[in-house]
Enzyme design. Structure first.
Site, mmCIF file in Angstrom:
data_model
loop_
_atom_site.group_PDB
_atom_site.id
_atom_site.type_symbol
_atom_site.label_atom_id
_atom_site.label_comp_id
_atom_site.label_asym_id
_atom_site.label_seq_id
_atom_site.Cartn_x
_atom_site.Cartn_y
_atom_site.Cartn_z
ATOM 1 N N LYS A 1 0.717 -1.224 0.102
ATOM 2 C CA LYS A 1 0.041 -0.108 0.042
ATOM 3 C C LYS A 1 1.000 1.281 0.024
ATOM 4 O O LYS A 1 1.877 1.165 0.632
ATOM 5 C CB LYS A 1 -0.997 0.116 1.197
ATOM 6 C CG LYS A 1 -1.864 1.034 1.348
ATOM 7 C CD LYS A 1 -3.065 0.833 2.470
ATOM 8 C CE LYS A 1 -3.832 2.030 2.659
ATOM 9 N NZ LYS A 1 -4.894 1.692 3.724
ATOM 10 N N SER B 1 -9.571 1.694 3.338
ATOM 11 C CA SER B 1 -8.641 2.643 2.392
ATOM 12 C C SER B 1 -7.598 1.570 1.554
ATOM 13 O O SER B 1 -7.228 2.085 0.322
ATOM 14 C CB SER B 1 -7.845 3.481 3.187
ATOM 15 O OG SER B 1 -6.927 2.915 3.896
ATOM 16 N N SER C 1 -9.704 -0.663 7.442
ATOM 17 C CA SER C 1 -9.198 -0.736 5.988
ATOM 18 C C SER C 1 -8.412 -1.978 5.550
ATOM 19 O O SER C 1 -8.002 -2.291 4.391
ATOM 20 C CB SER C 1 -8.194 0.630 5.893
ATOM 21 O OG SER C 1 -8.815 1.631 6.138
#
Length: 580
Positions: free
Chosen positions: A57, A131, A155
């Protein structure tokens, strides 16, 4: 296949999949292949992630690749890997790129990025979840078998459900967050996306462990997988407390999941979900919004238009939080934590929907804040209460929308959740990911090494209790929770610091079954542990409910004179919860 061939195939799959919104930055393919070729000179057996392609990420630092947090104006070029990434590389993993996210990790939907919206790997019209949107989709689309996300409010779990994969949210401080751009620094976790629970635990075993460079790292053990426990008790909300926002299919899928747990031998125990809902409201109505603001307030002051409008609206609310508001919220959180502790006194884990429903991208863009908030119904409270979580697929609905459940337990119980979650996931026989790949056969759990000694603990050494650190510092491994035979009485001893119980053997069948945890220690560690046990406690041989025997704590009879008999509580957690 060789590692180099695997990496080459990964890049070809990315090209064939052709969704430019999944990755913000891809590493140079030739460089990644060269790193994979260099693995040939190393011992594959010593590298648990030998040649495994991994995506990260883009709020986690990877040396040589920019960290953007999905905001080009904020981007910087790190010179070193985040601790978690460095540990992956040391285990043989090959980093192939940085994945898209809701900007600054603010969101559960995956649509708040200038780099586009990754297409959900199961049904293209659904939001990918956020997210950690790109990370979840990369696994769900079969591009890589392992990705890193982050999880502050869900997330690492919501996008796992929406892409029909596993999402592991570790205990706070178990995986170091050094080199991770904070969302809420006090709550952030590095999370793991894989196709199976076993793969997630392999990754956790590599990344977990204390990091002296990270002020939020904790001395917590990853633990090992164990057999499915006897007498498993799972907490489910009281009747009428669950919220599905009118989604009858999700409601039915959850009910079916509970029936599956019962068929596996679990007992369902109702608990009050309202205090957990209250904790969830604290996250976005309380001072933790101000913590999010800390990261980007300079950018908001100098270039507010560089921040996504929804992210900007959410984080600017942090300006309205006063110091007095902050302390009031912290006081209330501490009170609710005590309620949560009491909830877990009689159960092994909570089982909740990962999310109450699912939404299309079109729906979320039309109502971005409310629908995002709904997706966090069962996730927002978890890190505030220092729980670990495991999101696993539970069903594929008739309309093609995946449904998942999440197991939650107090921090430190990561391996315990994995040990029960892997069995549930295998029992569903669901195909994994958006590619409908059959699940691999569930591997048997290895028996504890023969050169260890098992010991049953009954009081302050239980997981999460005051003296459990003594077992962890000796590299003790949690084996299982069980009960003694009904041959014991249980007493609250007077004048002990911290408070301790005493287990006294009585005539066969004339006592009560008492909850114990069984841990394993090396002979040397066992000797060290026993040498530190103070009178009137001692180590003897306990008889368990299944008839087996194990070393464990006993008390001298003289010490129980005048002590309170707490046998009716069935265990130390239940007694301490009632005492509070």
């Amino acid at each position: 296949m060789t590692p180099a061939q695997t990496i080459a195939r990964t890049y070809q799959r990315i090209r064939d999949h052709n969704d430019p919104a999944i990755f913000i930055t891809l590493r140079n393919e030739a460089e990644a292949i060269a790193e994979a070729e260099a693995l040939a000179a190393k011992d594959a057996a010593a590298l648990p992630l030998y040649g495994v392609p991994v995506a990260v990420k883009d709020n986690i630092d990877v040396a040589g690749l920019p960290t953007t947090a999905a905001c080009p104006a904020f981007a910087y070029n790190p010179t070193r890997d985040a601790s978690a990434v460095a540990r992956l590389r040391a285990a043989g993993a090959i980093i192939i790129g940085k994945t898209n996210l809701d900007q600054f990790a603010t969101g559960l939907v995956g649509v708040r990025s200038p780099y586009g919206i990754p297409k959900n790997s199961v049904r293209a019209d659904l939001v990918p979840g956020g997210s950690s949107s790109g990370s979840a989709v990369a696994v769900g689309a079969g591009l890589v078998p392992l990705t890193l996300g982050t999880d502050t409010a869900g997330s690492g779990r919501v996008p796992a459900m929406l892409n029909n994969i596993v999402g592991l949210k570790p205990s706070l401080g178990l995986i170091p967050t050094a080199g991770v751009l904070p969302a809420c620094r006090t709550l952030d976790c590095v999370s793991i996306f894989t196709l199976t629970v076993d793969d997630a635990m392999t990754a956790l075993s590599v990344m977990g462990g204390y990091d002296a460079q990270d002020p939020y790292s904790q001395r917590r053990e990853v633990g090992s997988l164990t057999a499915f426990p006897h007498g498993l008790k799972l907490g489910v909300p009281r009747s009428g407390q669950l919220i599905f926002f009118g989604d009858a299919q999700s409601e039915k899928a959850y009910a079916d999941a509970l029936k599956r747990w019962q068929s596996l031998g679990a007992t369902l125990v109702e608990f009050d979900l309202e205090p957990f809902y209250e904790t969830a409201r604290l996250l976005y109505d309380g001072p933790w919004v101000a913590e999010r603001l800390l990261v980007i307030r300079d950018l908001l002051a100098s270039a507010p238009d560089a921040v996504h409008p929804v992210t900007r609206e959410i984080t600017l609310a942090g300006n309205r939080i006063s110091a007095a508001d902050t302390f009031a919220a912290l006081y209330r959180l501490q009170e609710v934590k005590r309620v949560a502790d009491a909830t877990f006194a009689g159960i092994d884990a909570l089982v909740l929907p990962t999310a109450p429903t699912a939404y299309t991208t079109e729906q979320v863009l039309a109502n971005p804040i409310e629908l995002n908030s709904r997706l966090g119904t069962y996730t927002n409270f978890v890190n505030l209460l220092d729980l670990c979580g495991l999101a696993i697929p539970a069903a594929m609905r008739g309309d093609g929308i995946p449904f998942g459940i999440t197991l939650l337990a107090p921090g430190g119980a990561d391996a315990k959740l994995a040990s029960i979650g892997r069995v549930f996931h295998a029992d569903t026989k669901l195909a994994v990911s958006g590619k409908a790949v059959p699940q691999p056969e569930l591997a048997p759990v290895a028996a504890p090494p023969s050169d260890t000694i098992e010991i049953a603990v009954v009081g302050a050494h239980l997981t999460g209790m005051a003296l459990n650190r003594e077992l962890q510092e000796l590299d003790g491994k949690f084996v299982k929770e069980t009960t003694t035979a009904a041959d014991y009485k249980f007493f609250a001893l007077s004048g002990t610091v911290p408070p301790k119980p005493g287990l006294l053997r009585v005539a066969e069948g004339s006592g009560a079954e008492i909850v114990v945890e069984v841990w394993s220690l090396t002979p040397a560690a066992f000797g060290t542990f026993v040498a530190g046990i103070p009178s009137p406690l001692s180590i003897g041989t306990l008889k368990l409910a299944d008839g087996s025997q194990v070393k464990g704590f006993l008390v001298e009879a003289a010490a129980t004179e005048g002590a309170r008999d707490i046998s009716s509580y069935g265990g130390w957690r239940a007694y301490m919860a009632d005492k509070k």
